[in-house]
Write an enzyme that holds these catalytic residues in place. Structure first.
Site, PDB file in Angstrom:
ATOM      1  N   ASP A  37      -4.442 -12.861   3.422  1.00 30.43           N
ATOM      2  CA  ASP A  37      -5.671 -12.392   4.071  1.00 30.43           C
ATOM      3  C   ASP A  37      -6.937 -12.677   3.269  1.00 30.43           C
ATOM      4  O   ASP A  37      -8.021 -12.234   3.647  1.00 30.43           O
ATOM      5  CB  ASP A  37      -5.562 -10.899   4.421  1.00 30.43           C
ATOM      6  CG  ASP A  37      -4.831 -10.076   3.383  1.00 30.43           C
ATOM      7  OD1 ASP A  37      -4.579 -10.599   2.281  1.00 30.43           O
ATOM      8  OD2 ASP A  37      -4.523  -8.911   3.657  1.00 30.43           O
TER       9      ASP A  37
ATOM     10  N   HIS B 244      -6.186  -7.366  -0.482  1.00 30.28           N
ATOM     11  CA  HIS B 244      -6.339  -5.931  -0.741  1.00 30.28           C
ATOM     12  C   HIS B 244      -5.595  -5.555  -2.024  1.00 30.28           C
ATOM     13  O   HIS B 244      -4.576  -6.165  -2.356  1.00 30.28           O
ATOM     14  CB  HIS B 244      -5.774  -5.119   0.439  1.00 30.28           C
ATOM     15  CG  HIS B 244      -6.423  -5.425   1.750  1.00 30.28           C
ATOM     16  ND1 HIS B 244      -5.879  -6.336   2.642  1.00 30.28           N
ATOM     17  CD2 HIS B 244      -7.574  -4.976   2.295  1.00 30.28           C
ATOM     18  CE1 HIS B 244      -6.678  -6.417   3.707  1.00 30.28           C
ATOM     19  NE2 HIS B 244      -7.717  -5.607   3.519  1.00 30.28           N
TER      20      HIS B 244
ATOM     21  N   HIS C 159       0.819  -1.226   0.000  1.00 26.72           N
ATOM     22  CA  HIS C 159       0.000   0.000   0.000  1.00 26.72           C
ATOM     23  C   HIS C 159       0.851   1.275   0.000  1.00 26.72           C
ATOM     24  O   HIS C 159       0.315   2.369  -0.183  1.00 26.72           O
ATOM     25  CB  HIS C 159      -0.918   0.041   1.228  1.00 26.72           C
ATOM     26  CG  HIS C 159      -1.950  -1.042   1.242  1.00 26.72           C
ATOM     27  ND1 HIS C 159      -2.821  -1.260   0.199  1.00 26.72           N
ATOM     28  CD2 HIS C 159      -2.253  -1.991   2.174  1.00 26.72           C
ATOM     29  CE1 HIS C 159      -3.611  -2.290   0.490  1.00 26.72           C
ATOM     30  NE2 HIS C 159      -3.284  -2.753   1.677  1.00 26.72           N
TER      31      HIS C 159
ATOM     32  N   ASP D 299      -2.541 -10.789  -2.359  1.00 23.68           N
ATOM     33  CA  ASP D 299      -3.110 -10.251  -1.116  1.00 23.68           C
ATOM     34  C   ASP D 299      -4.573  -9.864  -1.384  1.00 23.68           C
ATOM     35  O   ASP D 299      -4.920  -9.467  -2.498  1.00 23.68           O
ATOM     36  CB  ASP D 299      -2.302  -9.011  -0.695  1.00 23.68           C
ATOM     37  CG  ASP D 299      -2.681  -8.488   0.684  1.00 23.68           C
ATOM     38  OD1 ASP D 299      -1.950  -8.766   1.643  1.00 23.68           O
ATOM     39  OD2 ASP D 299      -3.711  -7.789   0.802  1.00 23.68           O
TER      40      ASP D 299
HETATM   41 ZN    ZN Z   1      -3.988  -7.248   2.695  1.00 24.34          ZN
END
Ligand code: ZN
Length: 306
Positions: A244, A163, A124, A161
């Protein structure tokens, strides 16, 4: 031989009590890898990344902010989720340094594959900003190192991931030598990663709806993301390995099991074998249920060993 890069400093980054991105995550990962079936891992202590290596992907202001870190005895919140304590700067330097060292090892012929068991995570972090628990974009630093120090022309980053790796996309969306392919839940933090975000044709975003599971995940990779990665013919495969999307994870609603992570790892290893002489560096990103994280990393590293 699989190289494992980690550093004790990565356990000393503490974003505060109750934070989900806690040192116990990495403890669980290292414990899972401290097992007979991983006895042959070649364990290496990660060096610190250099400022020059960071400057390829981050602004001078961002680098200075992380290097300065939290004032003595205090915590420093760079955003509501991204908090630095006394050990955070050193952890960030070792996490990014691990990926650079792993890239050196596979491009220098010392190892075919490597896994970086590090935190804080990275995907991120944008060119300018720490966000989403991430300080430096570890995988992006590794990709930029492969371009700058080795002159590679095609580096793939596969990000599974749950996200979207908005930071990696931000850093490379105008860099045709990097192909970024991501599967992620949508809607979900950070609310980017739509399919029509294509960069200069080098960004491939695949979305999963809340409740999706193994079938949808495998269909997305097999139908969309892996064909694009193969067509790109990468000379090096980097992986943002977040776990995740596991069904037990508290931050998302995708229902994968550890066997799905073995599956995607085998597919990405086959991609590296087909085009990149097997050269592959995987780096830990998210994964917030410690039991699931340990099982998934075990499946991932088991598949990397082959
Ligand atoms: Zn994540």
């Amino acid at each position: 031989m699989l190289r494992l890069y980690t550093h004790p400093a990565c356990l000393q980054h503490d974003p505060g009590p109750g934070h989900v991105e806690r040192p116990a995550r990495l403890q669980a990962v290292l414990q899972a890898l401290d097992h007979d079936r991983f006895a042959a891992l070649d364990r290496i202590e990660a060096p610190r990344v250099t400022r020059e290596q960071l400057q390829r992907v981050h602004s001078a202001a961002h680098i200075s902010e992380v290097l300065l870190g939290a004032p003595a005895g205090e915590m420093l919140a760079l955003d509501p989720d991204t908090v630095m304590g006394p050990g955070s700067t050193e952890a960030a330097l070792r996490a990014a340094g691990a990926v650079v060292a792993a890239v050196d090892a596979v491009l220098g012929g010392e190892a075919r594959r490597a896994f970086c068991a590090v935190r804080p995570p990275g995907h991120h972090a944008t060119r300018e900003l720490a966000m989403g628990f991430c300080l430096f974009n570890n995988v992006a630093v590794g990709a930029a190192h492969a371009l700058a120090a080795y002159g590679l022309k095609r580096v793939a980053i596969a990000d599974f991931d749950v996200h979207h790796g908005n930071g990696t996309q931000d850093i490379f969306e105008r860099e045709p030598r990097v192909l970024f392919a991501s599967s992620h839940q949508s809607p979900l933090y950070p609310d980017s990663g739509r399919k029509d975000e294509r960069g200069v044709g080098n960004i491939v975003n695949g979305t999963l709806s809340p409740g999706a599971g193994s079938h949808e995940f495998r269909e997305l990779w097999e139908g969309v993301l892996l064909p694009r990665l193969h067509a790109f013919k990468p000379q090096l495969v980097l992986v943002s390995a977040g776990f995740d999307a596991h069904r037990n994870d508290p931050l998302a609603d995708i229902r994968l099991g550890s066997e799905d992570y073995a599956w995607i790892t085998e597919r990405l290893a086959a991609l590296a074998d087909a085009h990149a002489d097997g050269r592959m560096v995987s780096t830990l990103e998210g994964g917030y249920d410690r039991g699931a994280l340990a099982a998934c990393v075990g499946a991932h590293v088991g598949a990397l060993i082959g």
